[in-house]
Design a protein around this motif. Structure first.
Motif, PDB file in Angstrom:
ATOM      1  N   THR A 142      15.794 -40.352 -39.979  1.00  0.00           N
ATOM      2  CA  THR A 142      15.017 -41.565 -39.730  1.00  0.00           C
ATOM      3  C   THR A 142      14.039 -41.347 -38.591  1.00  0.00           C
ATOM      4  N   ALA A 143      14.502 -40.694 -37.526  1.00  0.00           N
ATOM      5  CA  ALA A 143      13.650 -40.476 -36.348  1.00  0.00           C
ATOM      6  C   ALA A 143      12.481 -39.562 -36.654  1.00  0.00           C
ATOM      7  N   THR A 144      12.684 -38.628 -37.562  1.00  0.00           N
ATOM      8  CA  THR A 144      11.622 -37.641 -37.839  1.00  0.00           C
ATOM      9  C   THR A 144      10.831 -37.939 -39.103  1.00  0.00           C
ATOM     10  N   HIS A 145      11.155 -39.028 -39.774  1.00  0.00           N
ATOM     11  CA  HIS A 145      10.440 -39.367 -41.013  1.00  0.00           C
ATOM     12  C   HIS A 145       8.992 -39.741 -40.685  1.00  0.00           C
ATOM     13  N   GLU A 146       8.095 -39.317 -41.539  1.00  0.00           N
ATOM     14  CA  GLU A 146       6.655 -39.535 -41.289  1.00  0.00           C
ATOM     15  C   GLU A 146       6.268 -41.008 -41.222  1.00  0.00           C
ATOM     16  N   GLU A 147       7.021 -41.876 -41.879  1.00  0.00           N
ATOM     17  CA  GLU A 147       6.704 -43.302 -41.829  1.00  0.00           C
ATOM     18  C   GLU A 147       7.033 -43.931 -40.479  1.00  0.00           C
TER      19      GLU A 147
ATOM     20  N   SER B 189      14.986 -42.189 -32.441  1.00  0.00           N
ATOM     21  CA  SER B 189      15.314 -40.948 -31.718  1.00  0.00           C
ATOM     22  C   SER B 189      16.420 -41.193 -30.694  1.00  0.00           C
ATOM     23  N   TYR B 190      16.425 -42.353 -30.043  1.00  0.00           N
ATOM     24  CA  TYR B 190      17.517 -42.694 -29.128  1.00  0.00           C
ATOM     25  C   TYR B 190      18.842 -42.767 -29.888  1.00  0.00           C
ATOM     26  N   LEU B 191      18.806 -43.387 -31.049  1.00  0.00           N
ATOM     27  CA  LEU B 191      20.001 -43.488 -31.872  1.00  0.00           C
ATOM     28  C   LEU B 191      20.475 -42.101 -32.295  1.00  0.00           C
TER      29      LEU B 191
ATOM     30  N   ALA C 297      20.011 -39.263 -30.759  1.00  0.00           N
ATOM     31  CA  ALA C 297      20.576 -38.577 -29.592  1.00  0.00           C
ATOM     32  C   ALA C 297      21.987 -39.093 -29.298  1.00  0.00           C
ATOM     33  N   GLY C 298      22.181 -40.394 -29.399  1.00  0.00           N
ATOM     34  CA  GLY C 298      23.502 -40.976 -29.180  1.00  0.00           C
ATOM     35  C   GLY C 298      24.507 -40.495 -30.224  1.00  0.00           C
ATOM     36  N   GLN C 299      24.068 -40.423 -31.460  1.00  0.00           N
ATOM     37  CA  GLN C 299      24.949 -39.950 -32.533  1.00  0.00           C
ATOM     38  C   GLN C 299      25.320 -38.485 -32.317  1.00  0.00           C
ATOM     39  N   ALA C 300      24.376 -37.694 -31.854  1.00  0.00           N
ATOM     40  CA  ALA C 300      24.658 -36.278 -31.582  1.00  0.00           C
ATOM     41  C   ALA C 300      25.691 -36.140 -30.463  1.00  0.00           C
ATOM     42  N   ARG C 301      25.579 -36.983 -29.432  1.00  0.00           N
ATOM     43  CA  ARG C 301      26.574 -36.961 -28.350  1.00  0.00           C
ATOM     44  C   ARG C 301      27.948 -37.353 -28.882  1.00  0.00           C
TER      45      ARG C 301
END
Length: 160
Positions: A31-36, A51-53, A55-59
């Motif tokens: 979602t963070a990297t989608h062109e839309e 992108s914040y979401l 990063a949180g999911q990765a943590r």
């Protein structure tokens, strides 16, 4: 009561949680990297929020991975009355009203609930307030747990 079976249940739940968290992290990343989601102006923050979401999911994935590794390395030990309650103890408690609770002390993963037959078992860590009070205690001891202005007394009925 079979602690090895409970140990396996914790690992299975953490493994499932890890798979779910990995999927959520992947979805958030996509979602963070989608062109839309590229910002069209300074007020368009959908991509930034995604992108914040991500990063949180990765943590969260990393936290679960570390917890799972700790549980996989945990050696189950029988209760030793000389040492008192330690990591991997299965403890039955009774409060002042007579309600019984069973807790399994593990390295982390607090909040997990297990079922073995009709018995529900709460997983706690030694860092939790109740875990802190239990470590080193023995069967027959009474402990007091204070949460804010409320105090609850528990008797340790038995330990495995």
């Amino acid at each position: 009561m079979n602690k090895a079976l409970l140990h396996q249940q914790v690992i299975a739940q953490l493994t499932a949680n890890l798979r779910n968290a990995q999927q959520a992290a992947l979805t958030a990343y996509e979602t963070a990297t989608h062109e839309e989601n590229i910002a069209e102006n300074k007020y368009d923050t959908l991509g930034l929020e995604a992108s914040y979401l991500a990063a949180g999911q990765a943590r969260r994935v990393e936290e679960i991975r570390q917890t799972l590794a700790m549980w996989e390395q945990l050696r189950l030990r029988p209760y030793d009355a000389q040492q008192g309650i330690q990591l991997s103890a299965l403890v039955w408690l009774c409060d002042a009203q007579g309600a019984e609770t069973c807790v399994f002390i593990g390295p982390d993963g607090a909040g997990l609930k297990l079922n073995l037959g009709a018995q529900q078992i709460q997983v706690i860590s030694p860092r939790a307030p109740l875990g802190q009070r239990l470590i080193g205690s023995r069967a027959g001891d009474e402990i007091e747990l204070r949460l804010g202005s409320t105090a609850t007394t528990f008797e340790i009925l038995r330990v495995l």
